[in-house]
Every structure is written in C-alpha cells, then in structure tokens.
Write an enzyme that holds these catalytic residues in place. Structure first.
Site, PDB file in Angstrom:
ATOM      1  N   GLU A   1      -6.561  -3.019 -31.876  1.00 14.94           N
ATOM      2  CA  GLU A   1      -7.037  -2.206 -32.985  1.00 14.94           C
ATOM      3  C   GLU A   1      -5.856  -1.711 -33.817  1.00 14.94           C
ATOM      4  O   GLU A   1      -4.704  -1.739 -33.380  1.00 14.94           O
ATOM      5  CB  GLU A   1      -7.843  -1.017 -32.445  1.00 14.94           C
ATOM      6  CG  GLU A   1      -8.419  -0.072 -33.494  1.00 14.94           C
ATOM      7  CD  GLU A   1      -9.370  -0.751 -34.468  1.00 14.94           C
ATOM      8  OE1 GLU A   1      -8.889  -1.574 -35.274  1.00 14.94           O
ATOM      9  OE2 GLU A   1     -10.579  -0.432 -34.440  1.00 14.94           O
TER      10      GLU A   1
ATOM     11  N   HIS B   1     -15.995  -4.683 -29.385  1.00 12.65           N
ATOM     12  CA  HIS B   1     -16.210  -4.169 -28.029  1.00 12.65           C
ATOM     13  C   HIS B   1     -17.412  -3.229 -27.958  1.00 12.65           C
ATOM     14  O   HIS B   1     -17.905  -2.720 -28.973  1.00 12.65           O
ATOM     15  CB  HIS B   1     -14.959  -3.431 -27.548  1.00 12.65           C
ATOM     16  CG  HIS B   1     -14.629  -2.222 -28.383  1.00 12.65           C
ATOM     17  ND1 HIS B   1     -15.279  -1.011 -28.236  1.00 12.65           N
ATOM     18  CD2 HIS B   1     -13.730  -2.040 -29.380  1.00 12.65           C
ATOM     19  CE1 HIS B   1     -14.799  -0.142 -29.101  1.00 12.65           C
ATOM     20  NE2 HIS B   1     -13.858  -0.741 -29.817  1.00 12.65           N
TER      21      HIS B   1
END
Length: 210
Positions: free
Chosen positions: A83, A10
């Site tokens: 994550e 990202h």
C-alpha cells in the site's frame, strides 16, 4: 487470446472499520475479512488463475493464501505491491488527520508519506512484470491494497496523473479486471464482486474484448 489480470483488494481489517490510515503498518484481517477472502477465493478460483502474487503485508498475503488453498497454487510475495506509505498518518483516523494537518489533508499528501506517482510506478511495474510470465490467454491474480491498485491501474492504462482521481476506489475483497489489448491494457471490470461477463455491444472492436 489475451492475458488478463485480476487486481484483488485484501479483506477487511479492524483499522478499515475504524477508518484508520493503514499504509505500510502490518494489520491482520479481522473475522469479517477472513470470511470475505474465502468468498472471493471460491469465486475467483473458477477463472483458473495461473499465478497469484501478493503484497508482503499480511492482510494481502492472507487474502491471497485463501485463493491458493482452493486452487493448489502457491503465492509469490512482491513488496512492490504494498500500500501507499502513510508517513505520520499511519494509525490515525481521518478526523485526526484533518484536525492535525488541514492543508495536507485537503491534498491527501501525508508528511513523510509516499508520493502517488511513485506508488503508481512500482505497482504498475510489478503487474507488468508478472503478467509477462503468463501464457497467451493466462490469468494473473494480484492481491494488493485499495490505493495501490487504483494508482497502478491508472498508470497501466496510461491516464494522465490529473485524471487519476476519476478512478474510484475498491471495497474490501472487491476486484478489478484488466485485459491486454492490441493497444495496451484495458479496464474491463472495476470494484466488482461478481465474475466478469462477456461484453456484447455496438462499440468499436478496440473497446470490446479481443
């Protein structure tokens, strides 16, 4: 013909700039991150992806949406691409973590956080699951997070866990490219910001693209 997977991290967030552990905390992209996502999208769209799959956390989902807008594809969200959970460390800087948990900091094991083996297992399983939907020469873009991508790739490649730290991290909106070979997945590009080039070398056929 062989299938490929682009693993895209990202774009930048404020917590990236402040060096805070993000984990599962849902932090948005900052202005720089939005611009990074647009640049990556313009480049990766030229590879003509078949599928885009993203973590459900907004920093990854919004990065994927930038690519979706220029390709006309939709984004599928998969929570398995999140994550690594940071437990008690989420929101803290590295300095705060090292001061409060010196022993755990040395091992990078957050109290209440996720084990690296569990992260590697869920991320690699997600990548395999979505790659199976590709055509024989199709391209999948997975939009996820730095640790999650690194650990998932390490497991996909069959690296022993003690060797996982040898695989470096990824910058914001950088990507790694995996290609399916006769003996499994191979890492063709890592932490890249440019499109992959064909490889010509004197290496064995198994080490070169199929």
């Amino acid at each position: 013909m062989s299938r490929r997977v682009v693993c895209l991290r990202h774009g930048q967030t404020l917590w990236n700039v402040e060096r805070r552990f993000q984990g599962h905390t849902d932090i948005p992209l900052d202005e720089t991150g939005i611009a990074q996502a647009a640049r990556a999208a313009s480049m990766l769209a030229t590879l003509r992806p078949e599928l885009i799959v993203a973590s459900d956390l907004q920093r990854a989902a919004d990065t994927a949406d930038a690519l979706a807008r220029v390709t006309g594809l939709s984004v599928t969200v998969d929570e398995d691409l999140r994550e690594r959970g940071g437990g008690e460390w989420e929101g803290l800087t590295r300095e705060e973590i090292s001061a409060g948990w010196p022993r755990e900091f040395a091992a990078w094991e957050a109290p209440g956080g996720e084990d690296v083996a569990d992260v590697a297992k869920r991320v690699s399983a997600s990548v395999r699951r979505w790659a199976e939907r590709l055509s024989p020469d199709g391209l999948l873009v997975v939009v996820s997070h730095g640790a999650a991508i690194r650990l998932g790739i390490a497991r996909l490649m069959g690296l022993p866990q003690e060797h996982w730290p040898a695989l470096g991290g990824l910058g914001n909106c950088s990507w790694s490219v995996l290609q399916e070979g006769r003996k499994g997945w191979r890492l063709m590009e890592h932490n890249a910001g440019t499109l992959p080039e064909p490889i010509q070398s004197d290496d064995s056929p198994e080490a070169a693209p199929s």
